[in-house]
Design an enzyme around this catalytic site. Structure first.
Site, PDB file in Angstrom:
ATOM      1  N   ASP A 123     -87.222  11.083  66.236  1.00  0.00           N
ATOM      2  CA  ASP A 123     -86.412  10.041  65.610  1.00  0.00           C
ATOM      3  C   ASP A 123     -86.744   9.947  64.125  1.00  0.00           C
ATOM      4  O   ASP A 123     -87.815  10.370  63.696  1.00  0.00           O
ATOM      5  CB  ASP A 123     -86.704   8.702  66.309  1.00  0.00           C
ATOM      6  CG  ASP A 123     -85.650   7.675  65.977  1.00  0.00           C
ATOM      7  OD1 ASP A 123     -84.560   8.062  65.521  1.00  0.00           O
ATOM      8  OD2 ASP A 123     -85.922   6.489  66.171  1.00  0.00           O
ATOM      9  N   GLY A 124     -85.825   9.397  63.363  1.00  0.00           N
ATOM     10  CA  GLY A 124     -86.099   9.126  61.949  1.00  0.00           C
ATOM     11  C   GLY A 124     -85.702  10.258  61.011  1.00  0.00           C
ATOM     12  O   GLY A 124     -85.858  10.138  59.797  1.00  0.00           O
ATOM     13  N   ASN A 125     -85.170  11.348  61.570  1.00  0.00           N
ATOM     14  CA  ASN A 125     -84.769  12.484  60.707  1.00  0.00           C
ATOM     15  C   ASN A 125     -83.725  12.062  59.675  1.00  0.00           C
ATOM     16  O   ASN A 125     -83.802  12.434  58.499  1.00  0.00           O
ATOM     17  CB  ASN A 125     -84.163  13.613  61.554  1.00  0.00           C
ATOM     18  CG  ASN A 125     -85.184  14.277  62.454  1.00  0.00           C
ATOM     19  OD1 ASN A 125     -86.373  14.114  62.252  1.00  0.00           O
ATOM     20  ND2 ASN A 125     -84.708  15.015  63.446  1.00  0.00           N
ATOM     21  N   GLY A 126     -82.749  11.285  60.153  1.00  0.00           N
ATOM     22  CA  GLY A 126     -81.656  10.852  59.287  1.00  0.00           C
ATOM     23  C   GLY A 126     -82.166   9.964  58.154  1.00  0.00           C
ATOM     24  O   GLY A 126     -81.828  10.175  56.977  1.00  0.00           O
TER      25      GLY A 126
ATOM     26  N   SER B  21     -80.309  12.907  73.414  1.00  0.00           N
ATOM     27  CA  SER B  21     -79.999  12.026  74.547  1.00  0.00           C
ATOM     28  C   SER B  21     -78.510  12.098  74.886  1.00  0.00           C
ATOM     29  O   SER B  21     -77.718  12.610  74.071  1.00  0.00           O
ATOM     30  CB  SER B  21     -80.367  10.581  74.202  1.00  0.00           C
ATOM     31  OG  SER B  21     -79.457  10.098  73.242  1.00  0.00           O
TER      32      SER B  21
ATOM     33  N   GLU C 232     -76.514   9.787  74.763  1.00  0.00           N
ATOM     34  CA  GLU C 232     -75.803   8.973  73.752  1.00  0.00           C
ATOM     35  C   GLU C 232     -75.546   9.753  72.464  1.00  0.00           C
ATOM     36  O   GLU C 232     -74.642   9.437  71.693  1.00  0.00           O
ATOM     37  CB  GLU C 232     -76.593   7.700  73.382  1.00  0.00           C
ATOM     38  CG  GLU C 232     -76.640   6.637  74.448  1.00  0.00           C
ATOM     39  CD  GLU C 232     -77.712   6.898  75.487  1.00  0.00           C
ATOM     40  OE1 GLU C 232     -78.618   7.719  75.213  1.00  0.00           O
ATOM     41  OE2 GLU C 232     -77.632   6.304  76.589  1.00  0.00           O
ATOM     42  N   ASN C 233     -76.368  10.775  72.217  1.00  0.00           N
ATOM     43  CA  ASN C 233     -76.241  11.512  70.954  1.00  0.00           C
ATOM     44  C   ASN C 233     -74.920  12.275  70.804  1.00  0.00           C
ATOM     45  O   ASN C 233     -74.560  12.672  69.698  1.00  0.00           O
ATOM     46  CB  ASN C 233     -77.425  12.475  70.755  1.00  0.00           C
ATOM     47  CG  ASN C 233     -78.707  11.767  70.381  1.00  0.00           C
ATOM     48  OD1 ASN C 233     -79.800  12.235  70.665  1.00  0.00           O
ATOM     49  ND2 ASN C 233     -78.602  10.603  69.732  1.00  0.00           N
ATOM     50  N   TRP C 234     -74.170  12.453  71.925  1.00  0.00           N
ATOM     51  CA  TRP C 234     -72.852  13.091  71.807  1.00  0.00           C
ATOM     52  C   TRP C 234     -71.893  12.229  70.987  1.00  0.00           C
ATOM     53  O   TRP C 234     -70.884  12.707  70.490  1.00  0.00           O
ATOM     54  CB  TRP C 234     -72.223  13.322  73.190  1.00  0.00           C
ATOM     55  CG  TRP C 234     -72.976  14.297  74.033  1.00  0.00           C
ATOM     56  CD1 TRP C 234     -73.642  14.018  75.188  1.00  0.00           C
ATOM     57  CD2 TRP C 234     -73.157  15.701  73.817  1.00  0.00           C
ATOM     58  NE1 TRP C 234     -74.221  15.161  75.696  1.00  0.00           N
ATOM     59  CE2 TRP C 234     -73.937  16.206  74.878  1.00  0.00           C
ATOM     60  CE3 TRP C 234     -72.741  16.593  72.817  1.00  0.00           C
ATOM     61  CZ2 TRP C 234     -74.305  17.549  74.975  1.00  0.00           C
ATOM     62  CZ3 TRP C 234     -73.108  17.929  72.917  1.00  0.00           C
ATOM     63  CH2 TRP C 234     -73.875  18.390  73.986  1.00  0.00           C
TER      64      TRP C 234
HETATM   65  C1  FPP Z   1     -82.965  11.533  65.723  1.00  0.00           C
HETATM   66  O1  FPP Z   1     -82.965  11.327  64.330  1.00  0.00           O
HETATM   67  C2  FPP Z   1     -82.933  12.952  66.045  1.00  0.00           C
HETATM   68  C3  FPP Z   1     -81.960  13.519  66.790  1.00  0.00           C
HETATM   69  C4  FPP Z   1     -80.866  12.762  67.386  1.00  0.00           C
HETATM   70  C5  FPP Z   1     -81.909  14.965  67.063  1.00  0.00           C
HETATM   71  C6  FPP Z   1     -83.192  15.769  67.099  1.00  0.00           C
HETATM   72  C7  FPP Z   1     -82.862  17.116  67.596  1.00  0.00           C
HETATM   73  C8  FPP Z   1     -82.882  18.247  66.892  1.00  0.00           C
HETATM   74  C9  FPP Z   1     -83.377  18.287  65.503  1.00  0.00           C
HETATM   75  C10 FPP Z   1     -82.339  19.498  67.558  1.00  0.00           C
HETATM   76  C11 FPP Z   1     -83.316  20.603  67.690  1.00  0.00           C
HETATM   77  C12 FPP Z   1     -84.346  20.296  68.669  1.00  0.00           C
HETATM   78  C13 FPP Z   1     -85.412  21.098  68.935  1.00  0.00           C
HETATM   79  C14 FPP Z   1     -86.365  20.646  69.958  1.00  0.00           C
HETATM   80  C15 FPP Z   1     -85.686  22.365  68.268  1.00  0.00           C
HETATM   81  P1  FPP Z   1     -81.958  10.283  63.718  1.00  0.00           P
HETATM   82  O2  FPP Z   1     -80.847  10.993  63.061  1.00  0.00           O
HETATM   83  O3  FPP Z   1     -81.555   9.315  64.791  1.00  0.00           O
HETATM   84  O4  FPP Z   1     -82.799   9.586  62.670  1.00  0.00           O
HETATM   85  P2  FPP Z   1     -82.514   8.088  62.179  1.00  0.00           P
HETATM   86  O5  FPP Z   1     -83.031   7.196  63.284  1.00  0.00           O
HETATM   87  O6  FPP Z   1     -83.317   8.051  60.947  1.00  0.00           O
HETATM   88  O7  FPP Z   1     -81.046   7.939  61.945  1.00  0.00           O
END
Ligand code: FPP
Length: 182
Positions: free
Chosen positions: A18-21, A63, A65-67
């Site tokens: 989580d938190g990538n965005g 998850s 929900e991510n779709w």
């Molecule tokens: C949540 O960050 C992350 C995800 C929904 C996707 C993570 C999956 C990958 C990067 C795909 C590849 C996976 C592997 C195991 C190689 P967010 O965007 O919800 O962050 P935020 O909470 O800051 O918005």
């Protein structure tokens, strides 16, 4: 039940990706930039798990929900997953890592399914360490799936619902082969 080992090192670490965005946004970059860096960190996590001796790592990557995310982001995530498998499968084979997937496998794009199947097959005899990817994962779907499988056994008389306890039920969950996360 937690399963920490006698040396205090956890046996099973679960990580929610989580938190990538938010990470990318803070740097003024698109969300996929964050996801790409999240994937780079997976390699670091695997390396560190090897050094520390953590045998089980589970990544909650996608998850059900991510779709609902924008199609471009979903496509980007699936591409990152394929890239990860292309790059890491040989390392997993070499490092004794067995790959598993938990979640609704059939609901994933066919090209992702086939790459996952190849990596799962290539690593299936490994037993030193275990990487589990939760993909198209949802606890509700997992529960319903488990209940259906249990109900079939009960219907055929192979299981007695009055005897059902958590230990037995957990055998029907996606995580049946794994120790509980610490
Ligand atoms: C949540 O960050 C992350 C995800 C929904 C996707 C993570 C999956 C990958 C990067 C795909 C590849 C996976 C592997 C195991 C190689 P967010 O965007 O919800 O962050 P935020 O909470 O800051 O918005």
């Amino acid at each position: 039940m937690a399963s920490e080992m006698s040396n205090g090192i956890p046996r099973h670490v679960g990580i929610i990706m989580d938190g990538n965005g938010r990470w990318a946004k803070r740097r003024g970059k698109p969300r996929l930039h964050g996801h790409r860096n999240g994937v780079i960190n997976v390699r670091r996590v695997l390396e560190e798990a090897k050094v520390l001796g953590v045998p089980y790592i589970t990544l909650f990557a996608f998850s059900v929900e991510n779709w609902n995310r924008p199609p471009l982001e979903v496509r980007g995530l699936m591409a990152l997953l394929r890239e990860f498998l292309r790059r890491e499968t040989k390392n997993m084979v070499k490092d004794g890592i067995r790959l598993r997937v938990i979640g609704d496998f059939e609901g994933l794009p066919v090209n992702v399914q086939s790459m996952l199947s190849q990596s799962i097959e290539a690593t299936k005899h490994n037993d030193d360490r275990h990487l589990t990817l939760a993909l198209n994962y949802g606890s509700r779907a997992e529960t319903i799936e488990a209940v259906k499988r249990y109900a079939k056994l009960a219907q055929s008389g192979e299981a007695d619902p009055d005897e059902l306890n958590w230990q037995q039920f957990s055998n029907f969950l996606y995580t049946a082969d794994l120790p509980d996360p610490d």
